[in-house]
Motif scaffolding. Structure first.
Motif, PDB file in Angstrom:
ATOM      1  N   TRP A  77      -0.274   3.928 -21.182  1.00 48.37           N
ATOM      2  CA  TRP A  77      -0.719   4.733 -19.938  1.00 48.37           C
ATOM      3  C   TRP A  77      -2.048   4.034 -19.381  1.00 48.37           C
ATOM      4  N   LEU A  78      -1.947   4.008 -17.953  1.00 45.24           N
ATOM      5  CA  LEU A  78      -3.277   3.580 -17.405  1.00 45.24           C
ATOM      6  C   LEU A  78      -3.198   4.715 -16.103  1.00 45.24           C
ATOM      7  N   SER A  79      -4.273   5.602 -16.421  1.00 39.17           N
ATOM      8  CA  SER A  79      -4.569   6.585 -15.619  1.00 39.17           C
ATOM      9  C   SER A  79      -5.009   5.996 -14.122  1.00 39.17           C
ATOM     10  N   PRO A  80      -4.735   6.862 -13.059  1.00 38.86           N
ATOM     11  CA  PRO A  80      -5.166   6.429 -11.725  1.00 38.86           C
ATOM     12  C   PRO A  80      -6.504   6.166 -11.555  1.00 38.86           C
ATOM     13  N   ASP A  81      -7.308   7.098 -12.254  1.00 38.13           N
ATOM     14  CA  ASP A  81      -8.828   6.959 -12.236  1.00 38.13           C
ATOM     15  C   ASP A  81      -9.304   5.547 -12.671  1.00 38.13           C
ATOM     16  N   ASP A  82      -8.523   5.259 -14.224  1.00 39.48           N
ATOM     17  CA  ASP A  82      -9.105   3.977 -14.693  1.00 39.48           C
ATOM     18  C   ASP A  82      -8.402   2.846 -13.945  1.00 39.48           C
ATOM     19  N   CYS A  83      -7.350   3.058 -13.439  1.00 46.45           N
ATOM     20  CA  CYS A  83      -6.677   2.138 -12.547  1.00 46.45           C
ATOM     21  C   CYS A  83      -7.789   1.461 -11.408  1.00 46.45           C
ATOM     22  N   ALA A  84      -8.397   2.574 -10.661  1.00 43.58           N
ATOM     23  CA  ALA A  84      -9.369   2.535  -9.718  1.00 43.58           C
ATOM     24  C   ALA A  84     -10.658   1.671 -10.310  1.00 43.58           C
ATOM     25  N   ARG A  85     -10.952   1.866 -11.515  1.00 45.71           N
ATOM     26  CA  ARG A  85     -12.155   1.391 -12.386  1.00 45.71           C
ATOM     27  C   ARG A  85     -11.754   0.080 -12.492  1.00 45.71           C
ATOM     28  N   LEU A  86     -10.774  -0.451 -12.866  1.00 44.96           N
ATOM     29  CA  LEU A  86     -10.240  -1.576 -13.271  1.00 44.96           C
ATOM     30  C   LEU A  86     -10.242  -2.343 -11.976  1.00 44.96           C
ATOM     31  N   ILE A 144      -0.587  -4.709 -16.001  1.00 41.00           N
ATOM     32  CA  ILE A 144      -0.662  -3.307 -16.035  1.00 41.00           C
ATOM     33  C   ILE A 144       0.534  -2.585 -16.654  1.00 41.00           C
ATOM     34  N   GLY A 145       0.144  -1.564 -17.512  1.00 45.58           N
ATOM     35  CA  GLY A 145       0.873  -0.935 -18.252  1.00 45.58           C
ATOM     36  C   GLY A 145       1.985   0.404 -17.537  1.00 45.58           C
ATOM     37  N   SER A 146       1.666   1.517 -17.681  1.00 43.03           N
ATOM     38  CA  SER A 146       2.305   2.615 -17.045  1.00 43.03           C
ATOM     39  C   SER A 146       1.295   3.357 -16.175  1.00 43.03           C
ATOM     40  N   CYS A 147       1.247   3.109 -14.697  1.00 47.69           N
ATOM     41  CA  CYS A 147       0.152   3.834 -13.827  1.00 47.69           C
ATOM     42  C   CYS A 147       0.932   4.965 -13.240  1.00 47.69           C
ATOM     43  N   PHE A 148       0.679   6.200 -13.945  1.00 46.03           N
ATOM     44  CA  PHE A 148       1.159   7.288 -13.369  1.00 46.03           C
ATOM     45  C   PHE A 148       0.200   8.347 -13.075  1.00 46.03           C
ATOM     46  N   ALA A 204       0.829  -1.274   0.165  1.00 43.81           N
ATOM     47  CA  ALA A 204       0.159  -0.190   0.056  1.00 43.81           C
ATOM     48  C   ALA A 204       0.767   1.250   0.002  1.00 43.81           C
ATOM     49  N   ALA A 205       2.156   1.113   0.467  1.00 44.91           N
ATOM     50  CA  ALA A 205       2.808   2.422   0.325  1.00 44.91           C
ATOM     51  C   ALA A 205       3.489   2.700  -1.000  1.00 44.91           C
ATOM     52  N   GLY A 206       3.653   1.733  -1.982  1.00 45.11           N
ATOM     53  CA  GLY A 206       4.061   1.948  -3.333  1.00 45.11           C
ATOM     54  C   GLY A 206       3.318   2.695  -4.135  1.00 45.11           C
ATOM     55  N   GLY A 207       4.120   3.110  -5.517  1.00 41.16           N
ATOM     56  CA  GLY A 207       3.175   4.203  -5.993  1.00 41.16           C
ATOM     57  C   GLY A 207       1.752   4.059  -6.583  1.00 41.16           C
ATOM     58  N   VAL A 208       1.638   2.620  -7.076  1.00 44.19           N
ATOM     59  CA  VAL A 208       0.085   2.328  -7.394  1.00 44.19           C
ATOM     60  C   VAL A 208      -0.681   2.489  -6.291  1.00 44.19           C
ATOM     61  N   GLY A 209      -0.289   1.911  -5.070  1.00 36.61           N
ATOM     62  CA  GLY A 209      -1.054   2.001  -3.664  1.00 36.61           C
ATOM     63  C   GLY A 209      -1.598   3.213  -3.219  1.00 36.61           C
TER      64      GLY A 209
END
Length: 267
Positions: A176-185, A160-164, A8-13
């Motif tokens: 790119w995987l946007s943070p909002d789309d990452c949450a949708r996924l 996952i591709g590039s989530c930033f 959870a402390a990582g970039g995507v988390g």
């Protein structure tokens, strides 16, 4: 509903924490780095390779989002212990405590040596890992498949591709995987039954990875990296899809920088 998020402390988390917050939902955040829990959160400091700690972290959990592990290439021993054995420990702890839904963070690097063609890279693309890190993602998918088939666990693997927050270079105009789309996924994956391997990518104009399986489980991306294209192309130039790092799924991870002789020996 209580969701255990490893790494959870990582970039995507970090990007997902506010985006997965819901009324009636608790996010249990787990990492080897101490975290401060906010509203609707619980924090657990633990190592994903510790079976007893992971089993304790599963108490009262309805689903697991497994992001924990090394996020870039490392020497084999580190990848084996943290990414591969760690995933086994997480899945086994979920099985032993009766957790039925698990979402696994895989990566495009599980199929990194797949070449770009005229058609989209299909779902369930056969593994062609580009690094030891990529091998760990192949193994993560395989373990997820095993725990689905043998134990009936619902598992979705996200390549996952590039989530930033925004694409950082012209390659990411495709990946790119946007943070909002990452949450949708993630939301779609948490609700999906069965076993799935899904590309983690936004609805980018230049995308060359399939969205078919993602949409089949209810993922509908809304963001497009093209909104950043003018600025990135002005800085880096128009990408040539025939040349590295645009010609292979894994990009620069397929290059000599990641040959075993060039890896450090530390953790």
């Amino acid at each position: 509903m209580r969701i255990l998020m490893t790494g959870a402390a990582g970039g995507v988390g970090t990007l997902l924490r506010p985006r997965l917050a819901r009324e009636g939902r608790v996010l249990r955040l787990l990492d080897v780095v101490p975290l401060e829990a906010g509203p609707g959160e619980e924090a657990v400091t633990a190592d994903i390779t510790d079976p007893e700690a992971m089993e304790a972290a599963m108490d009262g959990v309805d689903a697991v989002l497994h992001l924990g592990g090394h996020s870039v290439e490392q020497p084999w021993a580190d990848i084996l212990q943290i990414n591969i054995n760690g995933t086994y420990v997480v899945l086994e702890a979920a099985r032993r405590t009766g957790v039925r839904h698990v979402v696994l963070a895989s990566s495009n690097h599980a199929v990194g040596f797949f070449p770009r063609g005229e058609d989209e890279a299909p779902d369930y693309l056969f593994p062609r890992p580009d690094t030891f890190y990529g091998v760990s993602k192949v193994t993560k998918e395989a373990l997820g498949s095993l725990y689905h088939d043998r134990y009936g666990m619902h598992v979705t693997c996200l390549r996952i591709g590039s989530c930033f927050e925004r694409p950082r270079d012209v390659r990411m105009l495709s990946t790119w995987l946007s943070p909002d789309d990452c949450a949708r996924l993630v939301e779609a994956s948490l609700a999906a039954g069965g076993f799935h391997v899904v590309w983690g990518v936004s609805a980018n104009t230049r995308r060359w990875w399939s969205l078919e399986e993602g949409r089949a489980i209810g993922y509908e991306p809304k963001d497009d990296a093209e909104m950043y294209a003018d600025k990135l192309i002005a800085e880096y130039g128009e990408p040539d899809p025939r040349e590295s790092p645009h010609s292979l799924v894994g990009g620069a991870f397929c290059g000599p920088r990641y040959d075993v002789e060039n890896l450090t020996t530390g953790g």
